[in-house]
Design a protein around this motif. Sequence first.
Motif, PDB file in Angstrom:
ATOM      1  N   LYS A 549       0.747  -1.341   0.029  1.00 47.75           N
ATOM      2  CA  LYS A 549       0.073  -0.022  -0.091  1.00 47.75           C
ATOM      3  C   LYS A 549       0.794   1.275   0.086  1.00 47.75           C
ATOM      4  N   GLY A 550       2.303   0.965   0.353  1.00 54.35           N
ATOM      5  CA  GLY A 550       3.041   2.054   0.271  1.00 54.35           C
ATOM      6  C   GLY A 550       3.593   2.734  -1.106  1.00 54.35           C
ATOM      7  N   PHE A 551       3.198   1.873  -1.818  1.00 50.67           N
ATOM      8  CA  PHE A 551       3.951   2.055  -3.275  1.00 50.67           C
ATOM      9  C   PHE A 551       3.074   3.293  -4.163  1.00 50.67           C
ATOM     10  N   THR A 552       3.084   4.339  -3.477  1.00 48.29           N
ATOM     11  CA  THR A 552       2.469   5.447  -4.211  1.00 48.29           C
ATOM     12  C   THR A 552       3.365   6.953  -3.567  1.00 48.29           C
ATOM     13  N   GLN A 553       3.216   7.888  -4.489  1.00 50.88           N
ATOM     14  CA  GLN A 553       3.651   9.312  -4.181  1.00 50.88           C
ATOM     15  C   GLN A 553       2.500  10.131  -3.800  1.00 50.88           C
ATOM     16  N   ASN A 554       1.238   9.523  -3.373  1.00 46.95           N
ATOM     17  CA  ASN A 554       0.288  10.268  -2.886  1.00 46.95           C
ATOM     18  C   ASN A 554       0.477  10.466  -1.294  1.00 46.95           C
ATOM     19  N   ASN A 555       0.655  11.841  -0.935  1.00 49.21           N
ATOM     20  CA  ASN A 555       1.034  12.021   0.512  1.00 49.21           C
ATOM     21  C   ASN A 555      -0.256  11.924   1.377  1.00 49.21           C
ATOM     22  N   THR A 556      -0.169  10.829   2.116  1.00 50.48           N
ATOM     23  CA  THR A 556      -1.223  10.969   3.231  1.00 50.48           C
ATOM     24  C   THR A 556      -0.860  10.933   4.594  1.00 50.48           C
ATOM     25  N   LEU A 557       0.301  11.594   4.793  1.00 49.83           N
ATOM     26  CA  LEU A 557       0.888  11.694   6.186  1.00 49.83           C
ATOM     27  C   LEU A 557      -0.187  12.291   6.997  1.00 49.83           C
ATOM     28  N   GLY A 558      -0.438  11.593   8.231  1.00 53.44           N
ATOM     29  CA  GLY A 558      -1.323  12.157   8.917  1.00 53.44           C
ATOM     30  C   GLY A 558      -2.914  11.700   8.859  1.00 53.44           C
ATOM     31  N   ASP A 559      -3.033  10.793   7.882  1.00 55.53           N
ATOM     32  CA  ASP A 559      -4.411  10.573   7.521  1.00 55.53           C
ATOM     33  C   ASP A 559      -4.313   9.047   7.124  1.00 55.53           C
ATOM     34  N   VAL A 560      -4.400   8.182   7.703  1.00 54.12           N
ATOM     35  CA  VAL A 560      -4.076   6.552   7.571  1.00 54.12           C
ATOM     36  C   VAL A 560      -5.405   6.143   6.847  1.00 54.12           C
ATOM     37  N   GLY A 561      -6.657   6.756   7.148  1.00 55.42           N
ATOM     38  CA  GLY A 561      -7.588   6.405   6.537  1.00 55.42           C
ATOM     39  C   GLY A 561      -7.607   6.745   4.826  1.00 55.42           C
ATOM     40  N   LYS A 562      -7.075   7.840   4.636  1.00 57.70           N
ATOM     41  CA  LYS A 562      -6.705   8.390   3.024  1.00 57.70           C
ATOM     42  C   LYS A 562      -5.952   7.507   2.519  1.00 57.70           C
ATOM     43  N   TRP A 563      -4.838   7.197   2.881  1.00 58.04           N
ATOM     44  CA  TRP A 563      -3.878   6.072   2.636  1.00 58.04           C
ATOM     45  C   TRP A 563      -4.636   4.964   1.992  1.00 58.04           C
ATOM     46  N   GLY A 564      -5.472   4.364   2.825  1.00 60.09           N
ATOM     47  CA  GLY A 564      -6.077   3.219   2.080  1.00 60.09           C
ATOM     48  C   GLY A 564      -7.290   3.332   1.081  1.00 60.09           C
ATOM     49  N   GLN A 565      -7.629   4.598   0.713  1.00 63.45           N
ATOM     50  CA  GLN A 565      -8.545   4.873  -0.197  1.00 63.45           C
ATOM     51  C   GLN A 565      -8.093   4.509  -1.702  1.00 63.45           C
ATOM     52  N   TYR A 566      -9.015   4.239  -2.498  1.00 61.93           N
ATOM     53  CA  TYR A 566      -8.704   3.932  -3.967  1.00 61.93           C
ATOM     54  C   TYR A 566      -7.451   4.775  -4.627  1.00 61.93           C
ATOM     55  N   ASP A 567      -6.449   4.328  -4.969  1.00 58.99           N
ATOM     56  CA  ASP A 567      -5.364   5.138  -5.564  1.00 58.99           C
ATOM     57  C   ASP A 567      -5.030   4.612  -7.114  1.00 58.99           C
ATOM     58  N   ALA A 568      -5.462   5.228  -8.137  1.00 54.99           N
ATOM     59  CA  ALA A 568      -5.137   4.631  -9.579  1.00 54.99           C
ATOM     60  C   ALA A 568      -3.778   4.774  -9.652  1.00 54.99           C
ATOM     61  N   SER A 569      -2.959   5.755  -9.016  1.00 57.65           N
ATOM     62  CA  SER A 569      -1.523   5.691  -9.591  1.00 57.65           C
ATOM     63  C   SER A 569      -0.714   4.598  -9.015  1.00 57.65           C
ATOM     64  N   ARG A 570      -1.340   4.027  -7.614  1.00 57.41           N
ATOM     65  CA  ARG A 570      -0.661   2.792  -7.106  1.00 57.41           C
ATOM     66  C   ARG A 570      -1.072   1.693  -7.707  1.00 57.41           C
ATOM     67  N   ILE A 571      -2.457   1.348  -8.339  1.00 63.55           N
ATOM     68  CA  ILE A 571      -2.785   0.249  -8.954  1.00 63.55           C
ATOM     69  C   ILE A 571      -1.586   0.180 -10.218  1.00 63.55           C
ATOM     70  N   ALA A 572      -1.553   1.235 -10.863  1.00 62.16           N
ATOM     71  CA  ALA A 572      -0.707   1.493 -12.093  1.00 62.16           C
ATOM     72  C   ALA A 572       0.750   0.850 -12.090  1.00 62.16           C
TER      73      ALA A 572
END
Length: 783
Positions: A549-572
């Motif tokens: 789940k960490g394979f992303t550059q979307n910055n979610t520091l401070g918001d663990v819930g947001k980190w788990g949300q659908y992330d198209a770039s991580r899927i790619a």
Amino acid sequence: MKKLTLFFSLALLVAVNGFSQILTVNPPLPNDQSGVEVIFDASLGSAGLKDYTGDIYAHTGVITNLSTSLTDWKYTKAVWGANISDCKLTSQGNNKWKVVINPSIRSYYNVPSGEVIQKLAFVFRSGVQVNGKWLEGKTTEGKDIFYDVFPSSISVQITNPSANFLFLNLNETLNVEASSVFADSTLLYVNGLKVAGTNTNKVSYTLTASAYGQFQVIAKAKTATAAAYDTLVYYVRPAVTVAELPAGMKDGINYLSSTSVLLSLYAPLKHFAYAVGDFNNWRPSETSYMKQSPDGKRYWLQIDGLISGKEYVYQYMVDGNIFIGDPYAEKVSDPWNDKDIDNLTYPGMIPYPLDKAQGVATVLQTSQQPYTWTSTSFTPPTNQDMVIYELLVRDFTDKHSFQSIIDTLGYLKTLGINTIELMPVNEFEGNLSWGYNPNFYFAVDKYYGPAKDLKRLVDICHQKGIAVVLDMVLNHAFGTSPYVKLYWDAAKDRPAAESPFYNPIAKHDYNVGYDMNHESLDSKNYVSRVLKYWINEYHVDGYRFDLSKGFTQNNTLGDVGKWGQYDASRIAILSAYYDTIVKANPKAVLILEHFAENSEEKVLAAKGMMLWGNLNYNYGEAMKGNVANSDLSGGSYKNRGWAVPNLVTYMESHDEEREMFRCITAGSGYGTYSIKDTATALRRDALAAAFFFTIPGPKMIWQFGERGYDYSINYPTGRLDSKPPRWDYMNKPDRIQLYKEYAKLIYLKKNNPLFSTTNFQIDVAGAIKNIKLNFDGKSAVVL
């Protein structure tokens, strides 16, 4: 290393005061009978105490002639964490702190007469823990700080510069200063020519680097009957030669013949590099100066005249002050951990080149004999039919070796598992680790044995019909990783902003180590090569990605819930890595430790990837008799709306508390029936297994779950501690019975189509649980 030779008494003294930039010592050449003032600069080195305003203490001891290594401190003043007045530092302002060693070094440390004191040893720490940990002052690499103690006889040292080797630019000037004790005069020579001399204990000279090449500065102290010397070498390097990397060469080691290699280092934004090692006496020179590719991104060097089959330790010296091992090397030489690996585990290990290398180095060897594979047409089980056994080599047997796993494969074969998932086996920091602190991705960790033994393990597993999956840690790397070190911001104690591989600040809250930037093309190329390497070289059948789940550059520091949300770039990103894997081997698998929104996991599963499904809590509550929390519905891929059975459910993993421990410490009871009773808890374990293996889809067992392993994950003091394997459990009838129950259920799962059917329904939320399966006119019920 600086050397001071006392010719008339034929004694050789060694000075390694390379930490004088962190420490200022007065007198600069202390002996065991002198008192010493030590000034610690908290802003330098690891800078862990920079700007700290609380009390600071020195954890300190000495290295003597009886020490076996630099880790073998003698006469330590106090145990770690104890605050004693003798070791308390006083603030001098501007991040400078002073500790006084008096009346003499020998008496301060209470060293017996006759034992030779060679070095003072320090780690500086905060007087109290901050956020649950000690703040520490160490070297830049996070290691102990040492300062030499000199004999009570004639000695000399070049005190400025503090390094014993340095680069100078053409026509650059350098002020050289030297100090001596017990001498009548102190002299300086440059390439044999005397340039300065005094009849005092100090001398200085400003030299000009007026020509290219290597030059030697010698400081000489003398009396009528004795002399001592110290040496500084400086090198004036010419411009880098620009030349194309020869065709067909890859980054890392390229073996050209039995006597020649070509080394290539990918290092964009760097200015020059040398390949130094056993093959050139570890010195930068014209012969070790690497050429630069026209795009400025690579440095390469062909090395000839090697001895066929001989191992050579080497490193890259980059920009004059960065020493790294080869990021692509298949073997490392470690100054801190190799010494604790016994010869039985790793026979004939090449010794680390003390006083030459700096930090972890790497190894090359021509004329290596390739492994002869006996199993060349293995087909791993389908995702649906996988029964995975997660295994930590360190704790599976007391011998902690690949060979010991080979010796116990009969146990796993009889159990019936068809896939072994090895927790990380590529090089990681330390020996007693789970492996999630990686540093070298292409090298096998030597604590588990030679690389050939891992190949034998995979080969024999394939002969027995067992696939091998590697746990691969690509979310992050740790501080001794070469690409972390190569792009490091010492002032901020983190990866530099220009790093092509790692983020200066992690993008999510669960990161450990240094967060990899998976949007970077350099990272993608590096990771892709890692993924192809282990499949091609070791014939592994795929990977489990740690913290995917960490394979992303979307910055979610401070918001663990947001980190788990659908992330198209991580899927790619994950999809591209999966494509790389199946291109290397169309039968290979990829398992993700993901735990993101179901909408994202559903997409990844549909692409062919498998994902961990953590049912530890639910099965544990069921086993303990807590019905309200025992809903097992999440163990079905159909209940998650997935079209494909790519959910790897488990009752236990390396990260979870052991179910038997929960039962015997917190199990329910009624009358004389108590789940805290071991025999009862083992039967509850078998009951849970019946509702685990029979739900269609891949399954995973954590090692020894099949024998009811009942040591807490935190035994004896923490989750990462080594655990006893307790093979003696297999002499106990109730443990053997549980093993047999697991084996029978695994046999049913693998051999009866009912247990891989897509036509099934589960009702497993309440006290009465049932699973109904139908296939080809036949049915089964688990109740």
